[in-house]
Design a protein around this motif. Structure first.
Motif, PDB file in Angstrom:
ATOM      1  N   UNK A 155       0.644  -1.241   0.058  1.00 34.48           N
ATOM      2  CA  UNK A 155      -0.147   0.000   0.057  1.00 34.48           C
ATOM      3  C   UNK A 155       0.664   1.328   0.155  1.00 34.48           C
ATOM      4  N   UNK A 156       2.006   1.398   0.126  1.00 35.63           N
ATOM      5  CA  UNK A 156       3.070   2.300   0.263  1.00 35.63           C
ATOM      6  C   UNK A 156       3.567   2.804  -1.305  1.00 35.63           C
ATOM      7  N   UNK A 157       3.695   3.877  -1.274  1.00 34.07           N
ATOM      8  CA  UNK A 157       4.338   4.568  -2.831  1.00 34.07           C
ATOM      9  C   UNK A 157       5.792   4.230  -2.904  1.00 34.07           C
ATOM     10  N   UNK A 158       6.234   3.748  -4.197  1.00 37.00           N
ATOM     11  CA  UNK A 158       7.525   3.553  -4.417  1.00 37.00           C
ATOM     12  C   UNK A 158       8.290   4.833  -3.931  1.00 37.00           C
ATOM     13  N   UNK A 159       9.582   4.432  -3.542  1.00 38.52           N
ATOM     14  CA  UNK A 159      10.653   5.450  -3.073  1.00 38.52           C
ATOM     15  C   UNK A 159      11.745   5.483  -4.138  1.00 38.52           C
ATOM     16  N   UNK A 160      12.159   6.792  -4.291  1.00 37.37           N
ATOM     17  CA  UNK A 160      13.651   6.853  -5.188  1.00 37.37           C
ATOM     18  C   UNK A 160      14.700   6.244  -4.386  1.00 37.37           C
ATOM     19  N   UNK A 161      15.425   5.275  -5.053  1.00 31.20           N
ATOM     20  CA  UNK A 161      16.689   4.752  -4.598  1.00 31.20           C
ATOM     21  C   UNK A 161      17.776   4.775  -5.591  1.00 31.20           C
ATOM     22  N   UNK A 162      18.793   5.211  -5.017  1.00 29.62           N
ATOM     23  CA  UNK A 162      19.850   5.256  -5.949  1.00 29.62           C
ATOM     24  C   UNK A 162      20.691   3.848  -6.023  1.00 29.62           C
ATOM     25  N   UNK A 163      20.896   3.131  -7.012  1.00 22.63           N
ATOM     26  CA  UNK A 163      21.501   2.050  -7.326  1.00 22.63           C
ATOM     27  C   UNK A 163      23.031   2.391  -7.686  1.00 22.63           C
ATOM     28  N   UNK A 164      24.047   1.891  -7.023  1.00 23.36           N
ATOM     29  CA  UNK A 164      25.166   2.213  -7.161  1.00 23.36           C
ATOM     30  C   UNK A 164      26.128   0.917  -7.969  1.00 23.36           C
ATOM     31  N   UNK A 165      26.130   1.385  -9.405  1.00 24.51           N
ATOM     32  CA  UNK A 165      26.953   0.249 -10.256  1.00 24.51           C
ATOM     33  C   UNK A 165      26.289  -0.991 -10.612  1.00 24.51           C
TER      34      UNK A 165
ATOM     35  N   UNK B 226      28.145   7.404 -15.398  1.00 26.71           N
ATOM     36  CA  UNK B 226      29.531   7.566 -14.806  1.00 26.71           C
ATOM     37  C   UNK B 226      30.596   6.738 -15.379  1.00 26.71           C
ATOM     38  N   UNK B 227      31.930   7.041 -15.079  1.00 25.24           N
ATOM     39  CA  UNK B 227      32.854   6.448 -15.880  1.00 25.24           C
ATOM     40  C   UNK B 227      33.400   4.786 -14.977  1.00 25.24           C
ATOM     41  N   UNK B 228      33.154   4.848 -13.959  1.00 23.41           N
ATOM     42  CA  UNK B 228      33.750   3.762 -13.175  1.00 23.41           C
ATOM     43  C   UNK B 228      33.111   3.456 -11.816  1.00 23.41           C
ATOM     44  N   UNK B 229      33.394   2.522 -11.031  1.00 21.20           N
ATOM     45  CA  UNK B 229      32.793   1.924  -9.928  1.00 21.20           C
ATOM     46  C   UNK B 229      32.974   2.966  -8.874  1.00 21.20           C
ATOM     47  N   UNK B 230      33.941   3.538  -8.712  1.00 19.64           N
ATOM     48  CA  UNK B 230      34.318   4.752  -7.537  1.00 19.64           C
ATOM     49  C   UNK B 230      33.373   5.783  -7.960  1.00 19.64           C
ATOM     50  N   UNK B 231      33.251   6.220  -9.177  1.00 21.46           N
ATOM     51  CA  UNK B 231      32.442   7.351  -9.513  1.00 21.46           C
ATOM     52  C   UNK B 231      31.007   7.177  -9.270  1.00 21.46           C
ATOM     53  N   UNK B 232      30.819   6.020  -9.499  1.00 24.02           N
ATOM     54  CA  UNK B 232      29.125   5.380  -9.420  1.00 24.02           C
ATOM     55  C   UNK B 232      28.998   5.507  -7.906  1.00 24.02           C
TER      56      UNK B 232
ATOM     57  N   UNK C 233      23.406  -1.074  -3.127  1.00 28.07           N
ATOM     58  CA  UNK C 233      25.028  -1.540  -3.679  1.00 28.07           C
ATOM     59  C   UNK C 233      24.653  -2.343  -4.764  1.00 28.07           C
ATOM     60  N   UNK C 234      25.324  -2.141  -5.856  1.00 26.69           N
ATOM     61  CA  UNK C 234      25.353  -3.041  -7.065  1.00 26.69           C
ATOM     62  C   UNK C 234      26.653  -3.746  -7.124  1.00 26.69           C
ATOM     63  N   UNK C 235      27.260  -3.781  -8.153  1.00 22.22           N
ATOM     64  CA  UNK C 235      28.465  -4.849  -8.313  1.00 22.22           C
ATOM     65  C   UNK C 235      29.514  -4.181  -8.029  1.00 22.22           C
ATOM     66  N   UNK C 236      29.963  -3.209  -7.342  1.00 23.56           N
ATOM     67  CA  UNK C 236      30.921  -2.798  -6.699  1.00 23.56           C
ATOM     68  C   UNK C 236      31.280  -3.445  -5.398  1.00 23.56           C
ATOM     69  N   UNK C 237      32.716  -3.131  -4.943  1.00 20.68           N
ATOM     70  CA  UNK C 237      32.958  -3.641  -3.871  1.00 20.68           C
ATOM     71  C   UNK C 237      32.398  -2.938  -2.738  1.00 20.68           C
ATOM     72  N   UNK C 238      32.206  -3.608  -1.542  1.00 21.62           N
ATOM     73  CA  UNK C 238      31.480  -2.876  -0.337  1.00 21.62           C
ATOM     74  C   UNK C 238      32.260  -1.575   0.352  1.00 21.62           C
ATOM     75  N   UNK C 239      33.608  -1.873   0.352  1.00 21.12           N
ATOM     76  CA  UNK C 239      34.196  -0.646   0.749  1.00 21.12           C
ATOM     77  C   UNK C 239      34.373   0.442  -0.014  1.00 21.12           C
ATOM     78  N   UNK C 240      34.372   0.341  -1.442  1.00 19.03           N
ATOM     79  CA  UNK C 240      34.127   1.417  -2.272  1.00 19.03           C
ATOM     80  C   UNK C 240      32.887   2.301  -1.804  1.00 19.03           C
ATOM     81  N   UNK C 241      31.602   1.535  -1.859  1.00 17.66           N
ATOM     82  CA  UNK C 241      30.300   2.231  -1.589  1.00 17.66           C
ATOM     83  C   UNK C 241      30.525   2.852  -0.033  1.00 17.66           C
TER      84      UNK C 241
END
Length: 467
Positions: free
Chosen positions: A177-187, A236-242, A260-268
């Protein structure tokens, strides 16, 4: 110690059975009978397994497989009357009315004819429901045994029905019943990390903003047939920029959650710590739906803090308690785990557990009921707790498991997922926005379920700001 002799299964030979003799079996249809029969036979007719379809069908409710009733006739013939040594020759049946969940069938097989030349017997077969109405009737012919058989009855293994799809839909329903929220998905540059947010968008949970190299994202989508229509992509150019761009969207109000997408946890997480920190220590919670446990189980921290200090654990516990409140659990039971359930100076986690419980008594941790140290078995099993003489409102029925360190927590969570068929969702707490932090091995299903949790958290945050 003497053990009781196992029950016997015995037959009645051709010569022992007379025309007019009969045997009966009574059995009630349960939901798990339908699921097990469907799994065994492959018969997934929606009349039997799809509640929504069944409600619009002829019977207005889920009904059992007609052949489930007929197997009860086979049960009598093969185990009792005549019993072991019986060989089916033929079976004719008529089905008069449906078998619905909760119906109790009384199966009667009656000797109708005997044939001396080949030791065949024909039986009248009848199934009546609890109202005395005819459900099944027919005639069975068997080759009856001529030699007496008496054998120990085989004890069948226990069968557990785990409806993963149903549990998955239930987990998604926490934000119904809740409306969708905007979520940023990194890489999101592999199949699972892209499919997860796309599925969550289709389920109405989130509005993904895909942050990463656009050409790579579109290439993954094309390779795996993932429809990106209507989804925003930030190139973006690469995972760190993502990581930088995704965190910036959350910092500046363009997104209410981070994934988090397919980048390393430490990066994000390095970007999260730099721009999204609050006064609370950041920690992670796994929300596990374990088939053998009566309610959801939260495990913390199994992904962020490697060796938490006592004060780290205060925030870890408070973060988990706050999430439990969001999920509708007003007074969660918190088990602080160790290898033993007694305070032992040589095991630091037992000292921490005792201190944390006292801190809760003094109001330094609020909103939950704490107990510890508790070994894992005492935390989740009332039988184990009772056997060890532990009297506690938490032992055996914990909602939250607080692990000693990341290594032990990660092992507990992954064992539940891979050995106990637990359905998992994971979220990072203590930052300015909730964060879906998944492993690269996590499925799209896990990522989608995690989106339901952060959607609910984002809406509760909105409500708190309005108040």
């Amino acid at each position: 110690m003497e053990h009781a002799a196992p029950p016997l299964i015995q037959n009645r030979t051709f010569d022992e059975i007379q025309v007019g003799d009969f045997a009966q079996l009574v059995r009630t249809l349960r939901p798990e009978d339908i699921h097990l029969f469907a799994a065994m036979s492959g018969d997934v007719n929606p009349t039997h397994v799809d509640l929504e379809y069944a409600r619009s069908g002829q019977f207005r409710e889920v009904v059992g497989h007609s052949m489930w009733g007929s197997t009860l006739i086979s049960t009598i013939l093969g185990t009792e009357f005549p019993g072991p040594g019986t060989v089916y020759v033929s079976q004719g049946l008529h089905f008069w009315r449906p078998i619905t969940i909760g119906d109790t069938l009384t199966i009667t097989v009656t000797c109708r004819e005997k044939f001396e030349h080949d030791h065949h017997i024909r039986f009248d077969c009848l199934a009546l429901n609890q109202d005395g109405l005819k459900v099944i009737d027919g005639v069975a012919e068997v080759l009856a045994p001529t030699e007496k058989v008496s054998r120990p009855r085989v004890v069948l293994p226990e069968v557990t029905i785990s409806d993963r799809e149903l549990r998955y839909r239930h987990l998604l329903s926490i934000s119904s019943g809740l409306t969708p929220i905007p979520i940023a998905v990194a890489h999101p540059c592999d199949r699972e990390s892209l499919l997860g947010p796309v599925q969550a968008a289709r389920a109405g949970l989130v509005e993904p903003i895909l942050v990463g190299p656009e050409a790579r994202i579109r290439g993954v989508a094309e390779e795996h047939g993932i429809d990106l229509a209507g989804l925003r992509i930030v190139d973006t150019e690469h995972s760190h920029a993502s990581a930088e761009a995704a965190v910036a969207l959350c910092r500046d109000g363009g997104a209410e959650a981070l994934m988090k997408g397919s980048l390393h946890t430490d990066e994000m997480m390095s970007e999260v710590i730099r721009h999204l920190r609050t006064g609370r220590r950041i920690s992670h919670v796994f929300l596990a739906d374990v088939p053998s446990y009566p309610h959801p189980l939260m495990i913390t921290d199994a992904a962020i803090i490697i060796e938490p200090t006592l004060m780290d654990k205060v925030d870890i516990i408070q973060n988990a308690i706050d999430l439990a409140h969001v999920l509708g659990l007003p007074d969660p039971k918190v088990a602080i785990l160790s290898a033993v359930e007694t305070v032992t100076p040589k095991i630091r986690s037992t000292i921490d557990a005792a201190a944390l419980c006292k801190m809760a008594d003094r109001g330094q941790i609020r909103g939950g009921l704490l107990d510890g140290p508790l070994a894992f078995d005492n935390a989740v099993s009332l039988v184990a707790a009772k056997t060890k003489g532990i009297r506690s409102a938490v032992a055996g029925q914990a909602d939250i498991l607080v692990v000693p360190d990341l290594e032990s927590g990660n092992m507990v969570a992954k064992q539940l997922e891979y050995l106990a068929n637990a359905l998992m969702a994971g979220v990072v707490l203590g930052a300015r926005v909730p964060i879906v932090l998944t492993s690269r091995a996590d499925t799209a299903e896990t990522r989608t379920a995690s989106c339901a949790v952060v959607q609910l958290m984002a809406h509760r945050k909105r409500e708190a700001l309005k108040a």
